[in-house]
Design a protein around this motif. Structure first.
Motif, short mmCIF file in Angstrom:
data_model
loop_
_atom_site.label_atom_id
_atom_site.label_comp_id
_atom_site.label_asym_id
_atom_site.label_seq_id
_atom_site.Cartn_x
_atom_site.Cartn_y
_atom_site.Cartn_z
N GLU A 231 48.54 -19.39 87.81
CA GLU A 231 47.96 -20.40 87.79
C GLU A 231 46.90 -18.55 87.69
N GLU B 136 36.36 -26.85 88.34
CA GLU B 136 38.08 -26.70 87.48
C GLU B 136 38.16 -26.57 86.48
N GLY B 137 39.00 -26.32 85.73
CA GLY B 137 38.92 -25.52 84.00
C GLY B 137 38.37 -26.49 83.86
N LEU C 76 36.62 -18.22 79.63
CA LEU C 76 37.34 -17.98 80.83
C LEU C 76 37.74 -20.22 80.89
N LEU C 77 36.89 -20.21 80.20
CA LEU C 77 36.74 -21.84 79.84
C LEU C 77 37.76 -21.94 79.19
N LYS D 297 51.60 -26.00 81.97
CA LYS D 297 50.68 -25.36 83.33
C LYS D 297 51.96 -26.13 83.96
N CYS E 18 41.55 -20.47 81.67
CA CYS E 18 41.18 -20.17 83.49
C CYS E 18 41.53 -21.52 84.00
N ASP E 19 42.62 -21.70 84.26
CA ASP E 19 42.83 -23.57 84.96
C ASP E 19 41.90 -23.20 85.93
N ARG E 20 41.11 -21.99 87.28
CA ARG E 20 39.86 -22.41 87.65
C ARG E 20 39.18 -21.33 88.17
N ILE E 21 38.00 -21.46 87.95
CA ILE E 21 36.85 -20.51 87.85
C ILE E 21 35.79 -20.85 89.11
N ALA F 79 35.09 -28.43 83.91
CA ALA F 79 33.85 -26.82 84.00
C ALA F 79 33.13 -27.17 82.08
#
Lengths: 514, 388
Positions: free
Chosen positions: A291, A491-492, A471-472, A255, A475-478, A495
């Motif tokens: 992101e 936050e990923g 998504l988990l 990242k 993704c970095d953030r959901i 989560a």
């Protein structure tokens, strides 16, 4: 000893480019409720398609033994005659006909070719009673809610003296209360001797009603759990569904998140027709450069509506709020302006809204940005072919040539074309709506890799998905969206699927209390 | 890389149509004892069918944009004929201003119908059905139910004029032959340039042999055709118009961004909208274009009949639609080519002309054309099913 009503033996079904079912064995006992679980694209719907005659008997190999005899169904009519009824995710009712007309559609009660309406309504009332619906049989289907429509579908099946009822994600569009009712109905029907196969993603439902559970993954049966013998736990089912590959189902990514942001501020959208209804209520989102941001939520939470309203106000009316990209407020009123500002929207349904299936790969790829391959509105064919052939290689799209019709590609390759088409516009902000729906695991991995690469190039990426796991994984953030409002942000790393579901459910409860 | 087989398959529809046309031509050449391909008849055949070709090119764009059709073209043909007759014959306005005014009225009609279809969103079928009734009615009003004529000779040039020859009193039309040679040269240059471009981009290119074969065949066809014409009165003005239209519309459909937009919206209107195509704008211009071509056809027809008649253009819309569908256009839009439509129109034209020479009655001709349309479309649908 319980009797087997259905045995499916060594079913193999291939679509161009994919083996959807690979030696599936599937047995169902009479008077039981059998749950069929598996991830999207695992082959559940295909298996049921084979059983109900949607896929003709010579398009697959293997045997279907139903009620003691080998069946070769050519059409769904054939399977209906045997008492097999399938209720699809997308309901097959005619909205402008009454309930009674729908229940007996194609199976009209008639005397010498003339419809007997008295009999129709009387018999409809009977079957409606069986499913616990107390409603005028002359009501038009469009005027009743989705939950009741589902029940009408079941009533329709019952009117045909169904013995084996197949329900494909029956509760996906229902609220908890309606879902509860439906499951109770299934238990009642079981007592009356109807066998059911229920395909579902909701494991609590499986726990509640199922006598047996069959798990399939990547087109193969993993195991069948029996309630009386095995311990049926969510953990065990999930493990079976996901398999041990879970660890590397999502490619790793380094990242490098920048600070510039794309921002959606106080975004409120009203329904396009009913302008007094608020569909999205004061949404605030932030995406950093590089992101990957996810949007989770149930069906009908407003996810697609959000994406479409951002993308050139394709959806909604009376839209208020701001879109801010790198500090600048954007003025966007239509799709071509959105594209010019660097937006791309990869549609939820690639066949219906994303691709022109009757046209070749090349014209699909270049459609959103013909300027790139034209001068003064004249297309440079050679340049077009050249660019598209490079794209074909770059995205590893499996096709004989760029002149192949997109309608003939497999789902995964179609999706790659749909994504490629938008990358051709060289966007900064990608709104991806269900980017991996209905495609196999391998193609999914490739698409995740593409998404990661894009993030590394510093694009803003927003992914909408109904698979929380997905998504988990990427993704970095959901953000969690429920009933048109953002109800949480996770936050990923911290989560979990449960955490997200809890946010949705808690919010629903609060809403109920109000 | 493209495989030859795929290229062949993708062009197969056009090839089969072309082959069908050739077979029909040979058949009628035999049945009419060689009259069909006599220079005078070839010239006539093109004259007689010029209106179908003009209208079909516009109709193709309507159909491509999503299976829309325009029912009003026949009435617009009559209306424009009537308007130009009133202006030129009754009011002594010059031929060129008269024609220009008539064409502008065509544009206005197109904008009128385009407005209702694209802006208001009324189905094209209904708007053009209304146009069909309206403009037929207005024609009768303008003409008072009578026929107006004759036109000045210069008005008829468009429909039945020939280009003059540089050498007087020769058996063969020299200028036409020269034009034929010039076209051949342009054809060769264009093909060779195209191949070079393909090589430059590393795109599949033809082998030298196929290229030479194509060049020889093309040049031979062009020059035989021109020679046949030249041994009668040479190239007619209408042929030049058709030629220009053919290239313009081939260009629009194959190479212009606008053309790509038409195909895309016909193929999947939702996807087209989400790709940033302003579908309403496209639809509007498609109907403006259709009415403009109808106006042109109106002038050509009035010139050929040398009169504006209240009955002019009856059923023309159906001829144009039939030419498109015989030519392989898809009824739901998104598929079809200008070449296909030209071949479709010629198939109908040759059938008409051949049967007329044989003395088949008009009633039978109509019936036979109907069956040909049905067979052509059925063939198309069956072959698609097979390929699935």
């Amino acid at each position: 000893m319980t009797k087997k009503i259905l045995e499916m033996k060594n079913i193999i079904k291939e679509f161009p480019g994919v083996r959807a079912l690979d030696n599936v064995n599937f047995n169902v006992n009479e008077h039981e409720i059998h749950a069929l679980v598996g991830e999207n694209g695992a082959g559940k719907s295909t298996l049921m398609g084979v059983l109900s005659g949607v896929h003709k008997y010579d398009s697959y190999s293997g045997d279907i033994i139903y009620d003691g005899e080998i069946c070769k169904f050519k059409t769904t009519k054939d399977s209906e005659k045997k008492g097999i009824a399938i209720i699809h995710q997308e309901l097959a009712l005619v909205p402008y006909l009454s309930i009674a007309e729908n229940v007996f559609l194609g199976n009209e009660c008639k005397t010498t070719g003339i419809i007997n309406w008295h009999d129709t309504h009387r018999r409809t009332t009977e079957v409606l009673n069986k499913v616990g619906l107390n409603i005028d049989t002359k009501t038009l289907v469009k005027d009743i809610g989705v939950g009741k429509q589902q029940l009408v579908e079941i009533a329709k099946a019952l009117s045909k003296e169904v013995k084996l009822l197949i329900l494909d994600e029956p509760t996906a569009a229902l609220n908890d209360e309606e879902a509860e009712k439906l499951l109770d109905l299934l238990l009642n029907l079981k007592k009356e001797g109807v066998t059911s196969i229920i395909i579902t993603h909701k494991l609590n439902e499986v726990m509640k009603v199922a006598d047996e559970v069959t798990i399939i993954r990547d087109g193969a049966t993993i195991e069948t759990l029996v309630k009386s013998k095995d311990i049926i736990s969510e953990d065990r089912i999930v493990k079976g569904m996901v398999g041990r590959e879970l660890v590397d189902r999502y490619p790793k990514r380094e990242k490098t998140i920048g600070d510039l942001v794309f921002e959606v501020k106080n975004w409120t959208v009203h329904h396009p027709l009913d302008t007094s209804r608020i569909v999205l209520d004061n949404i605030n989102l932030k995406v950093q450069k590089g992101e990957i941001v996810g949007i989770a939520g149930l069906m009908g939470a407003g996810r697609t509506e959000l994406a479409k309203s951002i993308f050139g106000k394709c959806y909604g009316s009376k839209i208020t709020g701001e879109l801010i990209k790198e500090g600048k407020r954007l003025e966007i009123n239509n799709v071509s302006q959105a594209i010019k500002q660097g937006f791309a929207y990869i549609t939820e349904d690639r066949k219906d809204e994303g691709l022109v299936l009757i046209h070749d790969i090349m014209t699909n790829l270049t459609l959103s940005n013909l300027e790139r391959i034209s001068k003064m509105n004249v297309i440079d064919k050679h340049l077009e072919v050249h660019e598209c052939e490079q794209m074909l290689k770059k995205f590893n799209i499996k096709a004989t040539t760029i002149m192949q019709k997109t309608g003939k590609l497999s789902g995964g390759n179609q999706q790659k074309v749909a994504i490629g088409k938008w990358l051709f516009t060289n966007p900064d902000i990608l709104l991806m709506d269900e980017p991996t729906r209905g495609i196999d695991v391998g193609a999914k991995y490739e698409i995740y890799t593409i998404i990661n690469e894009l993030a590394n190039q510093g694009k803003y990426i927003i992914i909408i998905s109904s698979e929380i796991n997905e998504l988990l994984g990427i993704c970095d953030r959901i953000y969690v969206l429920n009933e048109g409002r953002i109800v949480g942000e996770v936050e990923g790393i911290e989560a979990t699927q449960e955490g997200i579901m809890k946010k949705i459910i808690r919010n629903n409860k609060e809403a109920d209390l109000c | 890389m493209l495989k030859n087989q795929d290229v062949l398959r993708s062009n197969l529809k056009e090839y089969t149509l072309g082959i069908a046309l050739v077979i029909i031509i040979i058949l009628f050449q035999i049945l009419t004892n060689g009259i069909l391909l006599k220079p005078q008849n070839v010239t006539n055949l093109l004259l007689q069918n010029s209106y179908v070709l003009i209208l079909a090119m516009g109709m193709l764009l309507c159909i491509l944009s999503g299976g829309n059709i325009d029912l009003s073209v026949g009435s617009i043909v009559a209306f424009i004929g009537a308007v130009s007759a009133t202006l030129i014959v009754n009011n002594n306005i010059g031929v060129i201003p008269g024609i220009l005014i008539a064409l502008s009225i065509g544009l206005v009609i197109g904008a009128w119908q385009g407005f209702w279809i694209a802006v208001v969103g009324i189905p094209s079928f209904i708007v053009t059905l209304a146009g069909m009734l309206t403009f037929r009615g207005l024609t009768l009003v303008i003409l008072n139910g009578r026929t107006i004529g004759p036109f000045p000779v210069s008005y008829q040039v468009l429909s039945s004029g020939f280009i003059p020859d540089i050498v007087a009193s020769s058996d063969i039309h020299i200028l036409s032959i020269i034009i034929g040679i010039v076209i051949s040269i342009i054809f060769i240059i264009k093909e060779v340039y195209d191949e070079k471009q393909k090589k430059l981009y590393g795109v599949h290119s033809k082998s030298n042999n196929t290229l030479i074969l194509k060049l020889v065949a093309g040049v031979a066809l062009i020059n035989i055709f021109i020679y046949v014409l030249a041994s009668y009165k040479g190239i007619s003005v209408i042929m030049i118009i058709l030629f220009v239209l053919y290239f313009t519309y081939s260009f629009i459909t194959k190479k212009s961004v606008f053309g790509r937009h038409i195909y895309a919206m016909g193929g999947n209107v939702k996807a087209a909208k989400l790709s940033g195509i302003k579908t309403n704008k496209v639809l509007f211009f498609v109907y403006v274009n259709m009415a403009l071509l109808s106006a042109l056809a109106g002038i050509v027809i009035a010139g050929r009949l040398n009169a504006a008649s209240p009955k002019a253009g009856v059923g023309f819309e159906l001829d144009a639609i039939a030419a498109c569908f015989i030519g392989g256009a898809s009824t739901s839009g998104g598929i079809g080519t200008v070449m296909g439509v030209v071949v479709g129109a010629l198939i109908m034209g040759v059938l008409n002309n051949g049967m007329s020479i044989m003395g088949v009655s008009v009633d039978w001709q109509q019936a036979i054309k109907g069956i040909v349309l049905l067979i052509a479309v059925a063939f198309d649908i069956l072959s698609k099913k097979k390929s699935k």
